[in-house]
Each structure stands twice: as structure tokens, then as C-alpha cells.
Design an enzyme around this catalytic site. Structure first.
Site, mmCIF file in Angstrom:
data_model
loop_
_atom_site.group_PDB
_atom_site.id
_atom_site.type_symbol
_atom_site.label_atom_id
_atom_site.label_comp_id
_atom_site.label_asym_id
_atom_site.label_seq_id
_atom_site.Cartn_x
_atom_site.Cartn_y
_atom_site.Cartn_z
ATOM 1 N N ASP A 82 0.862 -1.192 0.000
ATOM 2 C CA ASP A 82 0.000 0.000 0.000
ATOM 3 C C ASP A 82 0.898 1.242 0.000
ATOM 4 O O ASP A 82 1.904 1.271 0.709
ATOM 5 C CB ASP A 82 -0.901 0.001 1.247
ATOM 6 C CG ASP A 82 -2.152 0.842 1.058
ATOM 7 O OD1 ASP A 82 -3.256 0.280 1.105
ATOM 8 O OD2 ASP A 82 -2.019 2.082 0.853
ATOM 9 N N ASN A 85 -7.600 4.541 -7.037
ATOM 10 C CA ASN A 85 -8.351 5.715 -6.618
ATOM 11 C C ASN A 85 -9.827 5.398 -6.864
ATOM 12 O O ASN A 85 -10.154 4.807 -7.895
ATOM 13 C CB ASN A 85 -7.960 6.934 -7.455
ATOM 14 C CG ASN A 85 -6.559 7.419 -7.152
ATOM 15 O OD1 ASN A 85 -5.793 6.736 -6.483
ATOM 16 N ND2 ASN A 85 -6.218 8.583 -7.648
ATOM 17 N N TYR A 126 -13.803 7.153 -13.045
ATOM 18 C CA TYR A 126 -13.598 6.055 -12.094
ATOM 19 C C TYR A 126 -14.158 4.754 -12.670
ATOM 20 O O TYR A 126 -13.447 3.749 -12.789
ATOM 21 C CB TYR A 126 -14.259 6.396 -10.749
ATOM 22 C CG TYR A 126 -14.343 5.222 -9.819
ATOM 23 C CD1 TYR A 126 -13.191 4.558 -9.416
ATOM 24 C CD2 TYR A 126 -15.580 4.750 -9.355
ATOM 25 C CE1 TYR A 126 -13.269 3.457 -8.584
ATOM 26 C CE2 TYR A 126 -15.656 3.653 -8.519
ATOM 27 C CZ TYR A 126 -14.493 3.010 -8.143
ATOM 28 O OH TYR A 126 -14.574 1.912 -7.326
ATOM 29 N N ASN A 131 -22.835 -0.576 -2.817
ATOM 30 C CA ASN A 131 -22.367 0.390 -1.808
ATOM 31 C C ASN A 131 -21.874 -0.314 -0.546
ATOM 32 O O ASN A 131 -22.677 -0.838 0.231
ATOM 33 C CB ASN A 131 -23.483 1.375 -1.484
ATOM 34 C CG ASN A 131 -23.751 2.312 -2.655
ATOM 35 O OD1 ASN A 131 -24.099 1.861 -3.733
ATOM 36 N ND2 ASN A 131 -23.554 3.595 -2.454
ATOM 37 N N PHE A 151 -28.525 15.040 -1.498
ATOM 38 C CA PHE A 151 -28.245 15.570 -2.840
ATOM 39 C C PHE A 151 -29.391 15.270 -3.801
ATOM 40 O O PHE A 151 -29.374 14.287 -4.526
ATOM 41 C CB PHE A 151 -26.945 14.971 -3.371
ATOM 42 C CG PHE A 151 -25.712 15.346 -2.580
ATOM 43 C CD1 PHE A 151 -25.575 16.614 -2.022
ATOM 44 C CD2 PHE A 151 -24.683 14.431 -2.399
ATOM 45 C CE1 PHE A 151 -24.433 16.962 -1.299
ATOM 46 C CE2 PHE A 151 -23.539 14.761 -1.690
ATOM 47 C CZ PHE A 151 -23.415 16.033 -1.134
ATOM 48 N N GLY A 194 -23.623 13.267 -11.854
ATOM 49 C CA GLY A 194 -23.219 11.887 -12.142
ATOM 50 C C GLY A 194 -23.923 10.818 -11.331
ATOM 51 O O GLY A 194 -23.604 9.639 -11.479
ATOM 52 N N ASP A 195 -24.871 11.186 -10.457
ATOM 53 C CA ASP A 195 -25.561 10.170 -9.650
ATOM 54 C C ASP A 195 -26.720 9.528 -10.431
ATOM 55 O O ASP A 195 -27.685 10.218 -10.769
ATOM 56 C CB ASP A 195 -26.148 10.801 -8.374
ATOM 57 C CG ASP A 195 -25.152 10.836 -7.235
ATOM 58 O OD1 ASP A 195 -24.175 10.069 -7.271
ATOM 59 O OD2 ASP A 195 -25.368 11.628 -6.295
HETATM 60 N N1 UFG Z 1 -25.430 11.308 -0.792
HETATM 61 C C1 UFG Z 1 -26.095 12.393 -0.251
HETATM 62 N N2 UFG Z 1 -25.415 13.197 0.622
HETATM 63 C C2 UFG Z 1 -24.113 12.997 0.947
HETATM 64 C C3 UFG Z 1 -23.444 11.880 0.376
HETATM 65 C C4 UFG Z 1 -24.143 11.066 -0.489
HETATM 66 O O1 UFG Z 1 -27.275 12.627 -0.511
HETATM 67 O O2 UFG Z 1 -23.540 13.790 1.701
HETATM 68 C C5 UFG Z 1 -26.164 10.420 -1.692
HETATM 69 C C6 UFG Z 1 -25.533 10.344 -3.053
HETATM 70 O O3 UFG Z 1 -25.949 11.417 -3.887
HETATM 71 C C7 UFG Z 1 -25.996 8.962 -3.517
HETATM 72 C C8 UFG Z 1 -26.105 8.159 -2.229
HETATM 73 O O4 UFG Z 1 -26.151 9.133 -1.178
HETATM 74 O O5 UFG Z 1 -27.264 9.074 -4.087
HETATM 75 C C9 UFG Z 1 -24.927 7.258 -1.998
HETATM 76 O O6 UFG Z 1 -23.748 8.016 -2.162
HETATM 77 P P1 UFG Z 1 -22.292 7.484 -1.789
HETATM 78 O O7 UFG Z 1 -21.332 8.602 -2.103
HETATM 79 O O8 UFG Z 1 -22.297 6.928 -0.423
HETATM 80 O O9 UFG Z 1 -22.095 6.263 -2.766
HETATM 81 P P2 UFG Z 1 -22.193 6.202 -4.366
HETATM 82 O O10 UFG Z 1 -23.425 5.411 -4.669
HETATM 83 O O11 UFG Z 1 -22.054 7.524 -5.012
HETATM 84 O O12 UFG Z 1 -20.846 5.436 -4.707
HETATM 85 C C10 UFG Z 1 -20.596 4.118 -4.330
HETATM 86 C C11 UFG Z 1 -19.105 3.897 -4.176
HETATM 87 C C12 UFG Z 1 -18.413 4.159 -5.471
HETATM 88 C C13 UFG Z 1 -19.029 3.333 -6.532
HETATM 89 C C14 UFG Z 1 -20.506 3.518 -6.583
HETATM 90 C C15 UFG Z 1 -21.108 2.564 -7.531
HETATM 91 O O13 UFG Z 1 -18.618 4.771 -3.203
HETATM 92 O O14 UFG Z 1 -17.060 3.824 -5.349
HETATM 93 O O15 UFG Z 1 -21.091 3.280 -5.314
HETATM 94 O O16 UFG Z 1 -22.354 2.982 -7.825
HETATM 95 F F1 UFG Z 1 -18.535 3.680 -7.734
#
Ligand code: UFG
Length: 329
Positions: free
Chosen positions: A31, A76, A141, A170, A208, A284-285
């Protein structure tokens, strides 16, 4: 012979190392500590601190350690950051994997379990998502992870290499007992952020967007416990050791929860009045990401030990309550 775990000081990597050692495996962690924590590395693992892009360093490791298989987490992994800094993702993720695969070939190591992601699918046409669904990553990513999968496919076609690529949804939760847990600096993930509001280190969580095409308007995700992911890596390793063929497998619980449902679950598990405000969408969500977990059951014999969201949140809360400043606590 040992299992080499690049990225074994990171969140999912460190939990998998605990599971490997628990199963009696000999483990070598490599690492660069860019996002990993020394304190997350199991004391029974041998830590080589350095970067997988440094070929001479990796060669020396492969000469000195006898490696049976690799479980590769070093990458990353932040969607938003990848949009801002795409070349960092191509460099660390793609180039790093290229050097790793070259060293594996040089030293006759032919099995790799790979840390992939639901981000390879992009915005799906329907849920639950099958592994055969189209892959249209919406960010660098997911694009680099898909390209890493393709790299393994072509190297495998030209050599003895076999791989299992695990596409996580997740990841959340922590090792029982509180030795290690989730600690990203500049946390961006939902459950840790909500629990940081509960432990008093953050004033509020911003939801969000509430105008998505979902029942309550907030994004729906499939949350899976990190130790269940760790167990799936052990099963994937067993599959390869038994001569199993290349596989791409989703890892989720097959059930979606909205952001609002996650916040409510955190309120009821912690008993805290967690302040949440609604903000704009995060670029991007996708609306919904939910895994079909049939293939994991069929091919690996996987079934989640902790599928319920309230249990997963309770596990994460045990860590965040006792470690309000993560590994610095
Ligand atoms: N969210 C919020 N507020 C925050 C943080 C997140 O509303 O402060 C929402 C995001 O918009 C999303 C959901 O919570 O709708 C989950 O968000 P996360 O950032 O916890 O996780 P992601 O789904 O964006 O991402 C995860 C992994 C990524 C991976 C992705 C695959 O962290 O590495 O799932 O879909 F790429």
C-alpha cells in the site's frame, strides 16, 4: 504461499485482510498509504509500503515473498474526484494494474481477484442489474475500472492468468469489535457522513437532490456490509484455486434503499436527531443502482451474513461512535 493484497490498508482491503488471516491465510499487504491507514493493516500481515506503479519495488516483493494469488484493491475510487482529475485515475488505476499484471506474469502468479464497481454500468436501463447489462460508465472512475477488467480479459486470453472481478455496490459497516472501520479523509460516502452528524463531528447531512425518478425522489442504492464483501473475496479465491474460470460478479444485497430511508434508519439505530437538509443533485448520480445477486449465489455460493440495513448501520455506528476521528481517535 501468501496472498498479496495491494490496497490492503484501505477500507475494503483492510477488512478483507482480517477475513483472510482469520481463515489461516498468510498475507502480504502492499500500500502506498495515499488513502490507506497503517493502523488498518492487520498486525499479522507483512506490510510492504510502496507503490504498485514502481516496478522494481514490486519485482523485489515478488522475489522475496512467495505469492499464490493477488486480491487487488489498490486504486483511486472517488467518483467526483475522478471527474475533476481523470488522468490521476488513468495513471494509478490503469497503469498500476498494468505493472501489477506484468509482475504477476514474470513471477508466474496466475490468479487475481479484482475490486470492481457498479460504476461500470453507469445509469442502468432497469434494476436489479444483471452482469450482462450494458456497461456505460458515467465517470472516469467507472471507465478505468471497466478498462482494468478488459486488461485482465486480454491478458488472460494470452496467458495462464485467471480472474474474478467483483462489482461492488455500496460498501458500508465495520469489523465487529471496532478494531477497524471506514475512515476516508474528506469523507464523501452517505452512511459515514450521516453517522458523523450522529457522533457530533458534523452539523448536518445534505441530501443531494429530491427530484429523482424514485418513490421518494431521493437516489436508491444497494448497501452491502464490508465483511460480506470480504467473504465474497475468499469465495472468489477458492473458485480460482479450484480451477474455476474467469468471472464478473455483482456484489449487493439485491434490495434498494433511498437516501431518505438511510437517514431515517440511522436516526432509529443511533437514537439521535440527525439534521438533514435538501440540496442540489450531485453530478453523475444515477437514480437507482440495485444488484442482481443471483450470479454471486450460483457461482460462488455467496449469501450475505448481514443483509439488513439496520444491522449494517448498527455495525457502522459501533465504529463511528467509538472512533469520532477515525483512526486518529
Ligand atoms: N449522498 C447524499 N449526501 C451525501 C453523500 C451522499 O445525498 O452527503 C447520496 C448520493 O448522492 C448517492 C447516495 O447518497 O445518491 C450514496 O452516495 P455514496 O457517495 O455513499 O455512494 P455512491 O453510490 O455515489 O458510490 C458508491 C461507491 C463508489 C461506486 C458507486 C457505484 O462509493 O465507489 O457506489 O455505484 F462507484
Amino acid at each position: 504461499m501468501a496472498i498479496l493484497v495491494p490496497g490492503g490498508a484501505g477500507y475494503i482491503g483492510s477488512h478483507t485482510v482480517y477475513a483472510l488471516i482469520d481463515q489461516g491465510e498468510d498475507v502480504v499487504v502492499v500500500d502506498n498509504m495515499q488513502t490507506g491507514h497503517r493502523a488498518a493493516v492487520h498486525p499479522g500481515a507483512r506490510l510492504w509500503e510502496g507503490d504498485i506503479r514502481h516496478e522494481a519495488f514490486l519485482d523485489e516483493l515478488f522475489v522475496k515473498e512467495k505469492i499464490d494469488a493477488v486480491i487487488h484493491f489498490a486504486a483511486n475510487s472517488l467518483v467526483g474526484e475522478s471527474v475533476q482529475k481523470p488522468l490521476d485515475y488513468y495513471d494509478n488505476n490503469l497503469y498500476g494494474t498494468m505493472v501489477l499484471l506484468r509482475c504477476m506474469a514474470k513471477h508466474d502468479v496466475d490468479k487475481i481477484v479484482f475490486s470492481s464497481t457498479a460504476a461500470t454500468y453507469g445509469n442502468p436501463d432497469s434494476v436489479p442489474i444483471l452482469e450482462s447489462a450494458p456497461t456505460r460508465p458515467a465517470n472516469p472512475y467507472g471507465e478505468t475500472k471497466l478498462a482494468m477488467e478488459a486488461m485482465m480479459k486480454w491478458v488472460s486470453a494470452a496467458s495462464r492468468l485467471r480472474y474474478v472481478s467483483l462489482r461492488y455496490f455500496n460498501a458500508c459497516g465495520a469489523l465487529e469489535g471496532g478494531a477497524i472501520g471506514e475512515d476516508h479523509r474528506n469523507e464523501t460516502h452517505l452512511i459515514p457522513i450521516v453517522l458523523q452528524v450522529a457522533n457530533g463531528t458534523r452539523p448536518e447531512v445534505t441530501i443531494f437532490g429530491n427530484d429523482y425518478n424514485t418513490p421518494d425522489g431521493t437516489c436508491v442504492r444497494d448497501y452491502i456490509h464490508v465483511m460480506d464483501l470480504a467473504q465474497a473475496h475468499l469465495l472468489a479465491l477458492k473458485h480460482l484455486r479450484n480451477g474455476g474460470k474467469n468471472e464478473i460478479i455483482n456484489l449487493g444485497n439485491g434490495v434498494g434503499f433511498s437516501v431518505k430511508e438511510v437517514v431515517d434508519t440511522c436516526r432509529s439505530v443511533t437514537g439521535k436527531d440527525i439534521r438533514a437538509v435538501t440540496g442540489p443533485r450531485r453530478p453523475g448520480d444515477p437514480d437507482q443502482l440495485v444488484a442482481s445477486s443471483l450470479r454471486a449465489q450460483e457461482v460462488l455460493g455467496f449469501s450475505a451474513g448481514m443483509p439488513r440495513l439496520d444491522d449494517i448501520v448498527a455495525s457502522a455506528w459501533e465504529w463511528h461512535r467509538s472512533h469520532p476521528r477515525g483512526f486518529d481517535s
